[in-house]
Scaffold this motif. Structure first.
Motif, short mmCIF file in Angstrom:
data_model
loop_
_atom_site.label_atom_id
_atom_site.label_comp_id
_atom_site.label_asym_id
_atom_site.label_seq_id
_atom_site.Cartn_x
_atom_site.Cartn_y
_atom_site.Cartn_z
N LEU A 20 0.84 -1.20 0.00
CA LEU A 20 0.00 0.00 0.00
C LEU A 20 0.87 1.25 0.00
O LEU A 20 0.60 2.20 -0.74
CB LEU A 20 -0.93 0.00 1.22
N ARG A 21 1.92 1.25 0.81
CA ARG A 21 2.85 2.38 0.86
C ARG A 21 3.42 2.67 -0.53
O ARG A 21 3.46 3.82 -0.97
CB ARG A 21 3.97 2.10 1.85
N ALA A 22 3.87 1.62 -1.22
CA ALA A 22 4.44 1.79 -2.55
C ALA A 22 3.41 2.40 -3.51
O ALA A 22 3.73 3.29 -4.30
CB ALA A 22 4.95 0.46 -3.08
N MET A 23 2.17 1.95 -3.43
CA MET A 23 1.12 2.45 -4.30
C MET A 23 0.80 3.91 -4.00
O MET A 23 0.71 4.75 -4.91
CB MET A 23 -0.15 1.61 -4.12
N VAL A 24 0.64 4.23 -2.73
CA VAL A 24 0.21 5.57 -2.34
C VAL A 24 1.31 6.61 -2.57
O VAL A 24 1.03 7.73 -2.98
CB VAL A 24 -0.25 5.57 -0.87
N LEU A 25 2.55 6.24 -2.32
CA LEU A 25 3.65 7.21 -2.42
C LEU A 25 4.27 7.30 -3.82
O LEU A 25 5.08 8.19 -4.07
CB LEU A 25 4.73 6.88 -1.40
N VAL A 63 -8.28 -0.84 4.07
CA VAL A 63 -8.26 0.41 3.30
C VAL A 63 -7.08 1.30 3.65
O VAL A 63 -6.84 2.27 2.95
CB VAL A 63 -9.58 1.21 3.45
N GLY A 64 -6.35 0.97 4.72
CA GLY A 64 -5.22 1.82 5.07
C GLY A 64 -4.59 1.43 6.37
O GLY A 64 -4.90 0.40 6.97
N CYS A 65 -3.68 2.29 6.79
CA CYS A 65 -2.98 2.08 8.06
C CYS A 65 -2.47 3.41 8.58
O CYS A 65 -2.40 4.40 7.86
CB CYS A 65 -1.82 1.10 7.87
N VAL A 66 -2.10 3.39 9.85
CA VAL A 66 -1.49 4.55 10.48
C VAL A 66 -0.69 4.07 11.69
O VAL A 66 -1.12 3.17 12.40
CB VAL A 66 -2.54 5.62 10.91
N TYR A 81 -1.47 5.87 5.43
CA TYR A 81 -1.77 5.63 4.02
C TYR A 81 -3.21 5.16 3.89
O TYR A 81 -3.64 4.25 4.60
CB TYR A 81 -0.85 4.55 3.44
N ILE A 82 -3.92 5.76 2.95
CA ILE A 82 -5.28 5.35 2.61
C ILE A 82 -5.25 4.89 1.15
O ILE A 82 -4.72 5.59 0.27
CB ILE A 82 -6.29 6.52 2.75
N HIS A 83 -5.80 3.71 0.89
CA HIS A 83 -5.85 3.19 -0.48
C HIS A 83 -6.52 4.23 -1.38
O HIS A 83 -7.54 4.82 -1.00
CB HIS A 83 -6.63 1.87 -0.49
N GLY A 88 -10.68 10.59 -0.15
CA GLY A 88 -11.73 11.57 -0.41
C GLY A 88 -13.08 11.21 0.18
O GLY A 88 -14.09 11.82 -0.14
N GLN A 89 -13.11 10.22 1.07
CA GLN A 89 -14.37 9.78 1.67
C GLN A 89 -14.44 10.08 3.18
O GLN A 89 -15.31 9.57 3.87
CB GLN A 89 -14.58 8.29 1.42
N GLY A 90 -13.50 10.88 3.68
CA GLY A 90 -13.53 11.26 5.09
C GLY A 90 -12.82 10.31 6.02
O GLY A 90 -12.81 10.53 7.24
N ILE A 91 -12.22 9.27 5.50
CA ILE A 91 -11.56 8.28 6.36
C ILE A 91 -10.35 8.89 7.06
O ILE A 91 -10.17 8.72 8.27
CB ILE A 91 -11.17 7.03 5.54
N GLY A 92 -9.51 9.60 6.32
CA GLY A 92 -8.33 10.21 6.92
C GLY A 92 -8.68 11.19 8.02
O GLY A 92 -8.07 11.20 9.09
N GLY A 93 -9.69 12.01 7.78
CA GLY A 93 -10.13 12.96 8.80
C GLY A 93 -10.68 12.27 10.03
O GLY A 93 -10.40 12.69 11.16
N HIS A 94 -11.43 11.21 9.83
CA HIS A 94 -11.97 10.45 10.96
C HIS A 94 -10.84 9.85 11.81
O HIS A 94 -10.86 9.94 13.04
CB HIS A 94 -12.90 9.34 10.46
#
Length: 157
Positions: A20-25, A63-66, A81-83, A88-94
């Motif tokens: 996921l890191r490789a994809m997102v970054l 869908v992600g990790c932190v 990282y969020i897939h 854009g669906q509010g997951i990071g903010g939550h």
């Protein structure tokens, strides 16, 4: 917003997170001339601490990790990282609301770094993070405990 949950990570999550890191970054690291297919994954493997890393799940997909690690002056927020399908669906903010609420209750400072030019910087700024320093690749930011948490519908990368 979709229903999300956080669960503690396990060593068996390592490769899913590294991929996921490789994809997102990929886009940001390529723009900075720093993308290397293997190094981007190995850097995660070398710093992975399952005791302080959370898996973000929805519907109940991965869908992600932190990572939210205790540090000398509070906490270090990293490997957030969020897939792309779920950005854009509010997951990071939550997730930030949850983690920063914990830090605020303890009166703790939170530090992080974000890649130069990353759209995640705007998200962090909305949550009260300020730039401490920067170099040609990273922007180092921190947020003092203040009890005021922004509400946001964007996600980190």
């Amino acid at each position: 917003m979709i229903q999300i949950s956080l669960r503690e990570s396990k060593h068996s999550d390592t490769e899913n997170i590294a991929n996921l890191r490789a994809m997102v970054l990929r886009e940001d690291l390529t723009r900075l001339g720093r993308y290397d297919e293997e190094k981007v994954r190995q850097r995660f493997r070398d710093s992975f601490d399952p005791d302080h890393t959370w898996i973000i799940e929805a519907e109940p997909a991965f869908v992600g990790c932190v990572a939210f690690k205790p540090a000398t002056e509070g906490y270090l927020l990293e490997h957030f990282y969020i897939h792309p399908h779920y950005q854009g669906q509010g997951i990071g903010g939550h997730v930030l609301n949850t983690l920063l609420g914990q830090a605020d209750l303890q009166g703790s400072k939170v530090r992080l770094n974000v890649l130069q030019g990353s759209s995640a910087r705007r998200l962090y700024e909305r949550f009260g993070f300020e730039v401490d320093s920067e170099d040609s690749v990273d922007i180092f930011m921190s947020r003092k405990a203040n009890g005021t948490i922004a509400h946001d519908d964007n996600n980190a990368r």
